[in-house]
Design a protein around this motif. Structure first.
Motif, PDB file in Angstrom:
ATOM      1  N   ALA A  29     -21.309  47.363 -26.418  1.00 46.15           N
ATOM      2  CA  ALA A  29     -21.713  46.292 -27.334  1.00 46.15           C
ATOM      3  C   ALA A  29     -22.400  46.873 -28.563  1.00 46.15           C
ATOM      4  CB  ALA A  29     -22.643  45.320 -26.611  1.00 46.15           C
ATOM      5  N   GLU A  30     -23.219  47.891 -28.363  1.00 51.85           N
ATOM      6  CA  GLU A  30     -23.935  48.499 -29.483  1.00 51.85           C
ATOM      7  C   GLU A  30     -22.979  49.234 -30.418  1.00 51.85           C
ATOM      8  OE1 GLU A  30     -27.621  51.656 -30.201  1.00 51.85           O
ATOM      9  OE2 GLU A  30     -27.314  50.721 -28.244  1.00 51.85           O
ATOM     10  N   LEU A  31     -21.982  49.906 -29.835  1.00 46.12           N
ATOM     11  CA  LEU A  31     -21.014  50.657 -30.644  1.00 46.12           C
ATOM     12  C   LEU A  31     -19.897  49.762 -31.178  1.00 46.12           C
ATOM     13  CD1 LEU A  31     -20.624  53.834 -28.398  1.00 46.12           C
ATOM     14  CD2 LEU A  31     -21.897  53.665 -30.539  1.00 46.12           C
ATOM     15  N   ASP A  32     -19.757  48.591 -30.572  1.00 46.89           N
ATOM     16  CA  ASP A  32     -18.710  47.632 -30.938  1.00 46.89           C
ATOM     17  C   ASP A  32     -17.314  48.198 -30.700  1.00 46.89           C
ATOM     18  OD1 ASP A  32     -17.789  45.160 -31.763  1.00 46.89           O
ATOM     19  OD2 ASP A  32     -17.657  45.741 -33.872  1.00 46.89           O
ATOM     20  N   VAL A  33     -17.163  48.971 -29.619  1.00 45.14           N
ATOM     21  CA  VAL A  33     -15.854  49.476 -29.193  1.00 45.14           C
ATOM     22  C   VAL A  33     -15.804  49.468 -27.673  1.00 45.14           C
ATOM     23  CG1 VAL A  33     -15.491  50.979 -31.194  1.00 45.14           C
ATOM     24  CG2 VAL A  33     -16.644  51.883 -29.168  1.00 45.14           C
ATOM     25  N   LYS A  34     -14.600  49.498 -27.136  1.00 46.67           N
ATOM     26  CA  LYS A  34     -14.412  49.656 -25.699  1.00 46.67           C
ATOM     27  C   LYS A  34     -14.234  51.139 -25.408  1.00 46.67           C
ATOM     28  CE  LYS A  34     -14.605  45.600 -23.760  1.00 46.67           C
ATOM     29  NZ  LYS A  34     -15.633  45.345 -22.718  1.00 46.67           N
ATOM     30  N   LEU A  35     -15.112  51.684 -24.598  1.00 45.35           N
ATOM     31  CA  LEU A  35     -15.046  53.102 -24.251  1.00 45.35           C
ATOM     32  C   LEU A  35     -14.143  53.350 -23.051  1.00 45.35           C
ATOM     33  CD1 LEU A  35     -18.845  53.902 -24.612  1.00 45.35           C
ATOM     34  CD2 LEU A  35     -17.031  54.443 -26.251  1.00 45.35           C
ATOM     35  N   PHE A  36     -13.998  52.331 -22.193  1.00 39.97           N
ATOM     36  CA  PHE A  36     -13.196  52.483 -20.980  1.00 39.97           C
ATOM     37  C   PHE A  36     -12.221  51.322 -20.853  1.00 39.97           C
ATOM     38  CE2 PHE A  36     -17.214  54.623 -20.074  1.00 39.97           C
ATOM     39  CZ  PHE A  36     -16.763  55.864 -19.645  1.00 39.97           C
ATOM     40  N   ARG A  37     -11.037  51.646 -20.322  1.00 45.14           N
ATOM     41  CA  ARG A  37     -10.056  50.629 -19.972  1.00 45.14           C
ATOM     42  C   ARG A  37     -10.142  50.440 -18.455  1.00 45.14           C
ATOM     43  NH1 ARG A  37      -6.303  53.206 -21.754  1.00 45.14           N
ATOM     44  NH2 ARG A  37      -6.345  52.447 -23.902  1.00 45.14           N
ATOM     45  N   ARG A  38     -10.577  49.269 -18.010  1.00 45.78           N
ATOM     46  CA  ARG A  38     -10.867  49.040 -16.598  1.00 45.78           C
ATOM     47  C   ARG A  38      -9.932  48.010 -15.979  1.00 45.78           C
ATOM     48  NH1 ARG A  38     -17.174  48.229 -17.978  1.00 45.78           N
ATOM     49  NH2 ARG A  38     -16.399  48.424 -20.093  1.00 45.78           N
ATOM     50  N   THR A  39      -9.406  48.358 -14.805  1.00 44.92           N
ATOM     51  CA  THR A  39      -8.693  47.394 -13.974  1.00 44.92           C
ATOM     52  C   THR A  39      -9.369  47.374 -12.618  1.00 44.92           C
ATOM     53  OG1 THR A  39      -7.123  48.968 -12.995  1.00 44.92           O
ATOM     54  CG2 THR A  39      -6.556  48.049 -15.168  1.00 44.92           C
ATOM     55  N   THR A  40      -8.838  46.595 -11.697  1.00 43.14           N
ATOM     56  CA  THR A  40      -9.437  46.554 -10.355  1.00 43.14           C
ATOM     57  C   THR A  40      -9.265  47.875  -9.623  1.00 43.14           C
ATOM     58  OG1 THR A  40      -7.373  45.604  -9.519  1.00 43.14           O
ATOM     59  CG2 THR A  40      -9.130  44.052 -10.127  1.00 43.14           C
ATOM     60  N   ARG A  41      -8.312  48.696 -10.065  1.00 39.54           N
ATOM     61  CA  ARG A  41      -8.037  49.942  -9.343  1.00 39.54           C
ATOM     62  C   ARG A  41      -8.347  51.209 -10.133  1.00 39.54           C
ATOM     63  NH1 ARG A  41      -2.251  48.983  -6.195  1.00 39.54           N
ATOM     64  NH2 ARG A  41      -2.901  47.187  -4.938  1.00 39.54           N
ATOM     65  N   THR A  42      -8.292  51.130 -11.451  1.00 42.42           N
ATOM     66  CA  THR A  42      -8.429  52.354 -12.243  1.00 42.42           C
ATOM     67  C   THR A  42      -9.438  52.197 -13.372  1.00 42.42           C
ATOM     68  OG1 THR A  42      -6.644  51.734 -13.758  1.00 42.42           O
ATOM     69  CG2 THR A  42      -6.032  52.995 -11.787  1.00 42.42           C
ATOM     70  N   VAL A  43      -9.931  53.360 -13.806  1.00 48.77           N
ATOM     71  CA  VAL A  43     -10.801  53.442 -14.977  1.00 48.77           C
ATOM     72  C   VAL A  43     -10.248  54.555 -15.855  1.00 48.77           C
ATOM     73  CG1 VAL A  43     -13.112  53.936 -15.844  1.00 48.77           C
ATOM     74  CG2 VAL A  43     -12.835  52.674 -13.702  1.00 48.77           C
ATOM     75  N   GLU A  44     -10.014  54.269 -17.140  1.00 44.09           N
ATOM     76  CA  GLU A  44      -9.498  55.264 -18.075  1.00 44.09           C
ATOM     77  C   GLU A  44     -10.314  55.223 -19.363  1.00 44.09           C
ATOM     78  OE1 GLU A  44      -5.464  54.220 -18.753  1.00 44.09           O
ATOM     79  OE2 GLU A  44      -4.730  55.111 -16.892  1.00 44.09           O
ATOM     80  N   LEU A  45     -10.425  56.394 -20.007  1.00 50.33           N
ATOM     81  CA  LEU A  45     -11.050  56.447 -21.315  1.00 50.33           C
ATOM     82  C   LEU A  45     -10.095  55.895 -22.366  1.00 50.33           C
ATOM     83  CD1 LEU A  45     -12.685  59.970 -21.175  1.00 50.33           C
ATOM     84  CD2 LEU A  45     -13.920  57.886 -21.737  1.00 50.33           C
ATOM     85  N   THR A  46     -10.605  55.075 -23.258  1.00 48.23           N
ATOM     86  CA  THR A  46      -9.828  54.632 -24.398  1.00 48.23           C
ATOM     87  C   THR A  46      -9.845  55.737 -25.458  1.00 48.23           C
ATOM     88  OG1 THR A  46     -11.741  53.646 -25.458  1.00 48.23           O
ATOM     89  CG2 THR A  46     -10.453  52.223 -23.969  1.00 48.23           C
ATOM     90  N   ALA A  47      -9.068  55.556 -26.541  1.00 47.09           N
ATOM     91  CA  ALA A  47      -9.086  56.536 -27.630  1.00 47.09           C
ATOM     92  C   ALA A  47     -10.497  56.692 -28.219  1.00 47.09           C
ATOM     93  CB  ALA A  47      -8.085  56.144 -28.712  1.00 47.09           C
ATOM     94  N   PRO A  48     -11.216  55.568 -28.514  1.00 46.46           N
ATOM     95  CA  PRO A  48     -12.610  55.736 -28.973  1.00 46.46           C
ATOM     96  C   PRO A  48     -13.495  56.389 -27.910  1.00 46.46           C
ATOM     97  CG  PRO A  48     -11.803  53.542 -29.510  1.00 46.46           C
ATOM     98  CD  PRO A  48     -10.781  54.160 -28.603  1.00 46.46           C
ATOM     99  N   GLY A  49     -13.163  56.136 -26.626  1.00 45.91           N
ATOM    100  CA  GLY A  49     -13.937  56.747 -25.557  1.00 45.91           C
ATOM    101  C   GLY A  49     -13.815  58.264 -25.557  1.00 45.91           C
ATOM    102  N   TRP A  50     -12.573  58.770 -25.840  1.00 46.39           N
ATOM    103  CA  TRP A  50     -12.375  60.223 -25.934  1.00 46.39           C
ATOM    104  C   TRP A  50     -13.156  60.800 -27.105  1.00 46.39           C
ATOM    105  CZ3 TRP A  50     -10.817  63.466 -22.494  1.00 46.39           C
ATOM    106  CH2 TRP A  50      -9.913  63.084 -21.494  1.00 46.39           C
TER     107      TRP A  50
END
Length: 295
Positions: free
Chosen positions: A41-62
């Protein structure tokens, strides 16, 4: 932004699992989730892509990985200094790489650099090339390795060429192309082609790949994330690939066939400034000498 948020982010990024991150940090999983949510919320970006089974870094997260690691490292350094834990002075030297094959050049270079500057503490950042560019512009990096780009849209920094690598077709022993002494680009329009991510390849290779895929159906192509993955597919006999013939990269398991009438790929290093950086001057001298010895 605070260190708790950053520590939670790093733990989740390393484990790609909120529960394991919570165990590592000795806090509850909801607490980790709360810290990540507040950071996003502070950065105003999504750092992780989350599903019920997996967690992945987004491009901004990398991209944020390098910043978070630097902030935490500098925070720890400041605490140690103020606590009087530093018995001697150390000098960080940060090298950017975007592909594991670049690491093959560094052991001997760093060994010689350490003789000249025992106080130097090297750090290697492995992030995508565009992220490295940004870090170099901000002078978070001292130097970065990569392929030269003749038509750069945005000036990365000063480029020093270390090698001009001829383009080769790489195939497994027994492949139809393996017995040839050289091949033409026309001959490469046949057979199964293994492609490498253009963001991790030389512009010369990217341009050639573009020409070779124009005549191929998807069933005759395999896509790989980086050079190492491409070579794994080649060793498995899934097809051939085209790569710059870089020093220290050859494997006895594979055949390397020159591609006729192709320009070599330029490989080298980028830096922002040499001012007040004698370690960088020595690094450039050592890696240039070492690269010449490998030819």
């Amino acid at each position: 932004m605070n260190t708790v948020q950053l520590e939670c982010y790093m733990a989740v990024a390393e484990n790609l699992n909120f529960a394991r991150a919570a165990e590592q940090l000795h806090i509850t999983q909801p607490a980790v989730t709360h810290q990540i949510n507040s950071l996003e919320a502070e950065l105003d970006v999504k750092l992780f892509r989350r599903t019920t089974r997996t967690v992945e870094l987004t491009a901004p997260g990398w991209v944020f990985w390098g910043y978070a690691k630097d902030i935490l490292a500098k925070t720890a350094q400041a605490k140690n200094r103020l606590a009087g834990h530093f018995e001697d002075q150390i000098q960080p030297f940060v090298i950017g790489c975007h592909s594991p094959f670049e690491l093959t050049l560094l052991p001997e270079v760093l060994r010689q650099l350490a003789k000249d500057y025992p106080q130097v503490h090297p750090e290697i950042k492995m992030v995508p090339f565009q992220a490295l560019r940004n870090l170099l512009q901000e002078e978070t990096l001292d130097v970065m390795l990569g392929f030269g780009e003749e038509k750069e849209k945005k000036k990365t920094g000063t480029y020093v060429e270390l090698a001009r690598a001829p383009v080769v077709c790489v195939a497994a022993h027994g492949h139809a192309l393996a017995e040839k002494s050289a091949v033409t680009l026309e001959e490469l329009h046949q057979g199964r082609l293994i492609l490498c991510d253009p963001h991790k390849s030389s512009p010369v290779i990217t341009e050639m790949q573009g020409r070779l895929i124009s005549t191929r159906p998807p069933s005759r192509m395999f896509f790989s994330e980086n050079i190492e993955c491409a070579l794994t597919f080649v060793k498995a006999g899934l097809g051939f690939t085209i790569l710059p013939d870089m020093p220290l990269m050859r494997s006895d398991e594979l055949c390397y066939i020159p591609v006729k009438n192709t320009a070599p790929a330029s490989f080298g290093l980028y830096y922002k400034t040499l001012q007040n950086n004698p370690v960088l001057r020595s690094f450039i001298r050592i890696i240039k000498d070492y690269s010449q010895q490998l030819k």
